[in-house]
Design a protein around this motif. Structure first.
Motif, short mmCIF file in Angstrom:
data_model
loop_
_atom_site.label_atom_id
_atom_site.label_comp_id
_atom_site.label_asym_id
_atom_site.label_seq_id
_atom_site.Cartn_x
_atom_site.Cartn_y
_atom_site.Cartn_z
N ALA A 10 -7.18 -0.34 9.00
CA ALA A 10 -8.20 -0.71 9.98
C ALA A 10 -8.81 -2.06 9.63
O ALA A 10 -8.99 -2.92 10.49
CB ALA A 10 -9.27 0.37 10.02
N LYS A 11 -9.10 -2.23 8.34
CA LYS A 11 -9.71 -3.50 7.92
C LYS A 11 -8.79 -4.67 8.22
O LYS A 11 -9.20 -5.68 8.79
CB LYS A 11 -10.03 -3.44 6.43
N GLU B 25 -8.51 -5.27 12.09
CA GLU B 25 -9.67 -5.89 12.74
C GLU B 25 -9.72 -7.38 12.48
O GLU B 25 -10.22 -8.14 13.29
CB GLU B 25 -10.98 -5.24 12.24
N GLY C 264 -8.20 3.28 6.10
CA GLY C 264 -9.26 2.27 6.07
C GLY C 264 -8.69 0.89 5.83
O GLY C 264 -9.12 -0.10 6.44
N SER C 265 -7.71 0.81 4.93
CA SER C 265 -7.16 -0.51 4.61
C SER C 265 -6.40 -1.06 5.82
O SER C 265 -6.44 -2.27 6.08
CB SER C 265 -6.26 -0.43 3.38
N ALA D 229 -7.95 8.50 3.67
CA ALA D 229 -8.99 7.68 4.28
C ALA D 229 -8.93 6.26 3.75
O ALA D 229 -9.14 5.30 4.49
CB ALA D 229 -10.35 8.29 4.00
N GLY D 230 -8.63 6.14 2.45
CA GLY D 230 -8.51 4.81 1.86
C GLY D 230 -7.37 4.05 2.51
O GLY D 230 -7.50 2.87 2.86
N TYR E 15 0.84 -1.19 0.00
CA TYR E 15 0.00 0.00 0.00
C TYR E 15 0.88 1.24 0.00
O TYR E 15 1.54 1.55 0.99
CB TYR E 15 -0.92 0.01 1.21
N PRO F 12 -3.90 3.81 -2.79
CA PRO F 12 -5.11 3.77 -1.97
C PRO F 12 -6.06 4.93 -2.26
O PRO F 12 -7.16 4.96 -1.73
CB PRO F 12 -4.58 3.85 -0.55
N GLY F 13 -5.65 5.89 -3.08
CA GLY F 13 -6.56 6.93 -3.51
C GLY F 13 -6.67 8.11 -2.57
O GLY F 13 -6.81 9.24 -3.01
N SER F 14 -6.63 7.85 -1.29
CA SER F 14 -6.79 8.96 -0.34
C SER F 14 -6.27 8.50 1.01
O SER F 14 -6.07 7.30 1.25
CB SER F 14 -8.26 9.32 -0.21
#
Ligand SMILES: Nc1ncnc2c1ncn2[C@@H]1O[C@H](COP(=O)(O)OP(=O)(O)OP(=O)(O)O)[C@@H](O)[C@H]1O
Ligand SMILES: [Mg+2]
Lengths: 332, 293, 400
Positions: A194-195, A198, A191-192, A187-188, A152, A183-185
């Motif tokens: 975090a995913k 988890e 987010g990756s 947040a992306g 990433y 990842p584009g941003s």
């Protein structure tokens, strides 16, 4: 009618009074990440109550805010500027007397690097080094192509896209089977993480600290085994036209408080405060973790910080300003 | 402060309670994604495989074959030489200015999104037209889908499915599907009641009425909905690229953060070109097939 | 002997959210306006009872909003009643399952609509064949039939056109052809001709009458135009605010309106165009059948008036006046001859009143009404006509 006639002079009078003992209207960029938002709120509170400014937060982000300050002279203050991100433009702005750097918002500087989750390193300590990662490339499955591995990178258009891209090349990650994922941003990217976190999945990519994400998700910075080569980093790794990038760890990046020249010249007292106002990374990480835990916004964290760390911030301002701020805090 | 402070200030919920709610819901969602994320992800696997395959197909096919095929499709749909010629010219320009790959990536994901939106939207619209209760449930959902800022649902989707094509497709469909649903519903509800009565009076079964009367007569309205859906899908390209969808959105994002105005303009124009092509072709097709209504 | 085909008993229809709960108010006899004001329910139909016989044209009339469309839609259950029985061919339509109802609609009835109800996306031919296509017949089968019916209604050559390319009159012919194409026994026509201009309308009426002469369908025809009703109807029912106020033959309705509502309806109608001579003629005042003048004089004396119609074995011959008889009474044994009676045109009992008005008004004597066999059935005087058209003197004056 009568009351209106009375009200008008009153209104005029009150604006005069205000103008008299304040630094006027100040706009502060409230960047969309937690540490910057916290600092912006601290600045707002101290400017408003300590210096009598009419301080206002305006939403911001590194690139748009930097550009607006250079081109439009607005907002007045960017409390946490990752100046490497738009180094050339900012340097030019300073040279052209449009901008002035006040001081380091984060005294240790920002920390950048390639990271893997702690739980992976716990299982296989070799994953803390780049050799270990390359050896175990198969662990990091590409989300859209099971044959390949995924790395990433930094979102398109960000300055770190260049450095992370160059390091990707220098580390021969492509040959090792890694595809560079955009990842584009921000947040992306977060987010990756975090995913993956988890679900305890594998993740390998670029990130930076201090951030709420790294405060919350324990990650390990991958050691390239090269140490920091500052010259190589500035001359090649962070340059777009770097042909043969070499491996180097990220040097700490400058995180500074930036003001417009106009503001710095007009309000020397405030500028003096901004030059002193600074956080240590350990302190900031703690604060970010507290914010994350309590889902606190910048203004709530600001209260928490100002109330609990008086010794800290009182050193940034003259005694009479400190007294005013303290009084305002008591009134909350 | 006295008890009457609520007169001056809004009686807010206690900060601690509010926090507890927020944290509770968040961790519940985390729990959920931990529990079912993998299952849900594997549910979308076939779609992902198809998306990857379709994108590869567009990218690996020689450009001139792609242009010929597209032009042939456009001609078949619109029967207009003018339109077909402008398609050829637009794609030549796109390729010449170095946007071929991004355009193919965008084309592939938009095509899939549109087809999915139609495949899901028309049946939902039909259900909505047939039952007032369904309509009263679906309408507010559509309002939410259209007005909720994309990032509010993007990040939870990313938590569940990661970044890339699938969450991109989901985000685009959430945003773009309402028009086709709404206009399918509207079109069916607006079918002349006497024509419907006629069909019923001649003993048409409800499927015969649906496929023989309602859908054909609602078609102009449905086509308008499809058209809008395509436009909205294209307008989501940039947002979708913020969660890692490859295509014309990426350079646009890059140009936003770096003030590369020309780069932004070129890629923006390529999106506009796709939009105009989709729009004109679908309208020409609609007009050609609905001359008599 | 008329054979009942459709029977409606105690039919009620309430429009609204919860019609069953409001029925008690209806049975208490509360008015339509009351019920609407109090419950928001519209009383569409109230206690309708009627029987329609095989092969007749049954016309339902009433002002706008009186419930005509509502009633006709009960026959094929486009609308379900709130209460009541509908029997068609002794089948209780209310008891049909959805599947049976579909079959029933496919084969038993067809319908023509006020605004035509054609399908704009189908060609004229496909529209006409729609009923058969719905039945599941092959394309070849319905194409053949539809082509035939299109020809019958005079639209051969328009097969491939779309409804939007046709005039209103042509579209309604397509509607009629579609209805006839399924060969259903019952034809429902809801204001089928109301949207057409008067000329086309009367053409369509002629066509319907002509077709009915061949096909002998049972037709339920709705109109708010009494002229049309009188022209087409074997029997007429009149609705007012959802209630049946009168049922009967056209003459019944014209001559014995049940109440003011019907009377108001009938007032404006052109009776001369609606009534036949037979329905208004009086019994012949005098009939002279004698062979000789002397006998004729005797017969004449027995009459009240001073003239009589001379009828011999060959039927009606002419009028004989007292003066003419007395002028040749010298020779009482003289045979009756053409010199004695005057020619006076006879009129047919089936003739429309309108067509005999000029002759009647011109003649010095009431005109004799004579049927096809030459039998003297009655007489029609100026006075008669004035009386019948009394309600509509205007019309008569215009005619004169
Ligand atoms: N679906 C409905 N819901 C509520 N009320 C209705 C409905 N359909 C008809 N009505 C009411 O029933 C009454 C009769 O209507 P209907 O359409 O049968 O009249 P009509 O005699 O056919 O009139 P027109 O000559 O105008 O066609 C009217 O008062 C109308 O408002
Ligand atoms: Mg009607």
């Amino acid at each position: 009618m009568k009351s209106f006639l009375i009200a008008v002079p009153l209104l005029i009078a009150s604006t005069f009074v205000q103008a008299d003992n304040t630094c006027g209207k100040v706009t502060i960029a409230d960047m969309n990440w937690s540490s910057a938002s916290l600092i912006a709120n601290v600045d707002r509170f101290i400017l408003e109550h300590g210096y009598g400014c009419d301080a206002e937060l305006v939403p911001g982000d590194t690139m748009p805010t930097g550009t607006a300050m250079i081109e439009k002279g607005e907002p007045d203050i960017a409390p946490e500027m990752w100046s490497n991100a738009m180094k050339d433009a900012l340097d030019k702005g300073v040279a052209e007397k449009r901008l002035r750097f006040a001081g380091k918002s984060l005294s240790d500087g920002g920390e950048e690097g390639f990271w893997v989750p702690q739980y992976m390193v716990d299982k296989d300590p070799s994953l803390a080094t780049i050799e270990g990662i390359i050896k175990n490339a198969a662990l990091f499955t590409h989300p859209e192509d099971p044959e390949r591995s995924g790395f990433y990178g930094c979102p398109a258009g960000w300055n770190c896209q260049i450095s992370s891209g160059n390091l990707y090349k220098a580390l021969n990650l492509e040959e090792a089977g890694f595809d560079l994922i955009d990842p584009g941003s921000g947040a992306g990217l977060s987010g990756s993480i975090a995913k993956a976190y988890e679900r305890k999945e594998a993740w390998f990519g670029y990130y930076w600290a201090p951030t709420a994400v790294l405060g919350k998700y324990k990650m390990v910075k991958v050691d390239f085994g090269s140490g920091i080569d500052k010259d190589e980093f500035t001359s090649c790794t962070s340059a777009e036209n770097c042909l043969e990038p070499k491996v180097t760890m990220y040097p700490p990046s400058l995180v500074q408080t930036l003001t417009t020249e106009k503001f710095a010249a007009a309000s020397p007292a405030v500028f003096d405060y901004l030059s002193k106002r600074s956080f240590k990374n350990s302190q900031m990480n703690e604060l970010l973790a507290w914010m994350e835990d309590n889902q606190a916004t910048g203004d709530i964290a600001m209260e928490y910080y100002l109330v609990n760390n008086k010794d800290d911030w009182m050193q940034w301002v003259p005694a009479e300003v400190a007294a005013k701020v303290e009084a305002a805090l008591d009134n909350l | 402060m006295a008890e009457s402070s609520w007169l001056k200030e809004f009686p807010e919920m206690d900060r601690v309670d509010l926090l507890a709610i927020r944290k509770g819901l968040d961790s519940a969602y985390r729990e959920f994604s931990r529990e079912y994320g993998e299952v849900i992800e594997s549910f979308f696997d076939p779609l992902l495989t198809f998306l990857v395959w379709f994108e590869k197909l567009l990218l690996t096919t020689p450009w001139w074959i792609v242009i010929i095929t597209l032009t042939a499709l456009v001609y078949l749909a619109s029967r207009s030489w003018k339109l077909s010629l402008s398609v050829v010219l637009s794609f030549l320009a796109i390729g010449y200015f170095g946007m071929w790959e991004h355009t193919m990536e965008t084309l592939s994901i938009i095509t899939v999104c549109t087809l999915l939106a139609i495949a899901l939207g028309i049946p939902i619209g039909i259900v909505m037209a047939r039952s007032d209760r369904a309509r009263s449930v679906i309408t507010p959902l559509l309002d939410i889908m259209q007005t909720m800022p994309a990032f509010v649902y993007l990040i939870p989707v990313v938590m569940l499915l990661g970044i890339g094509k699938i969450p991109g497709v989901i985000a685009v469909i959430i945003y773009a599907i309402p028009p086709v649903i709404r206009l399918t519903n509207l079109g069916i509800r607006l079918v002349d009641s006497e024509v419907m009565e006629a069909a019923t009076a001649y003993g048409a079964s409800s499927t015969q009425r649906l496929f023989g009367v309602q859908i054909p007569l609602a078609m102009p309205t449905i086509m308008a909905g499809i058209n809008q859906t395509i436009m909205m899908a294209l307008s989501m390209v940039v947002i979708a690229s913020m969660i890692g969808v490859k295509g014309l959105g990426q350079p646009v994002l890059k140009s936003i953060t770096n003030q590369y105005f020309t780069l932004g303009l070129f890629n923006g124009l390529a999106i506009v070109a796709l939009a105009i092509i989709f729009d004109r072709v679908s309208q020409a097709y609609a007009k050609r097939t609905q001359r008599h209504m | 002997m008329p054979e009942p085909l459709i029977q409606i008993e105690g039919l009620y229809k309430l429009f609204g959210k919860n019609p069953k709960s409001v029925m008690s108010m209806v049975h208490e006899g509360r008015s339509k306006d009351d019920i609407l004001a109090e419950t928001g329910h519209t009383l569409g139909l109230k206690d309708i009872n009627l029987t329609i016989n095989k092969g007749e044209i049954f016309v339902i009339m009433g002002l706008s909003g009186s419930g005509k469309s509502t009633l006709i839609r009960h026959f094929n259950r486009l609308i379900d009643p709130t209460e009541g029985v509908i029997r068609v061919d002794n089948i209780d339509v209310m008891k049909l399952s959805p599947k049976e109802l579909e079959e029933f609609r496919r084969y038993k009835m067809s319908m023509v609509f006020q605004r035509f109800g054609l399908m704009p996306h189908r060609t004229v031919l496909e529209n006409v064949g729609y009923g058969l296509a719905v039945q599941g017949q092959s394309k070849a089968a319905w194409t053949a039939k539809a082509t035939e019916w299109l020809e019958t209604v005079g639209l051969a050559g328009y097969e491939a056109q779309y409804p939007s390319q046709l005039s209103g009159g042509q579209q309604q012919r397509v509607g009629l052809a579609r209805a006839l194409c399924t060969d259903a026994e019952i034809l429902l026509m809801d204001e089928a001709f109301s949207a057409l201009d008067p000329l086309i309308r009367s053409e369509m009426q002629d066509q319907l009458i002509e077709l009915q002469g061949k096909l002998h369908k049972t037709i339920i025809f709705i109109t708010h135009d009494l002229d049309e009703a009188l022209r087409l109807g074997d029997r007429i029912a009149i609705l007012k605010d959802g209630e049946m106020v009168q049922q009967g033959t056209p003459e019944d309705i014209l001559l014995n309106p049940a109440d003011d509502y019907v009377e108001a309806f009938v007032k404006d109608v052109n009776r001369a165009r609606a009534l036949t001579v037979e329905t208004v003629m009086k019994p012949p005042s005098g009939r002279i059948t004698a062979d000789t003048i002397a006998e004729a004089l005797v017969q004449m004396k027995a009459l009240k008036g001073n003239h009589g119609y001379y009828v011999n074995d060959d039927g009606y011959q002419g009028i004989v006046t007292l003066d003419a008889l007395e002028a040749c009474s010298d020779d009482g044994s003289q045979q009756m001859s053409a010199d004695i009676w005057q020619e006076l045109p006879a009129i047919s009992p089936d003739a429309m009143l309108e067509s005999v008005i000029p002759e009647t008004l011109e003649a010095d004597y009431p005109l004799p009404v004579v049927d096809e066999e030459g039998n003297l059935k009655g007489e029609l005087s100026r006075h008669n006509i004035a009386e019948i058209l009394g309600g509509a003197e205007k019309h008569v004056e215009e005619k004169i």
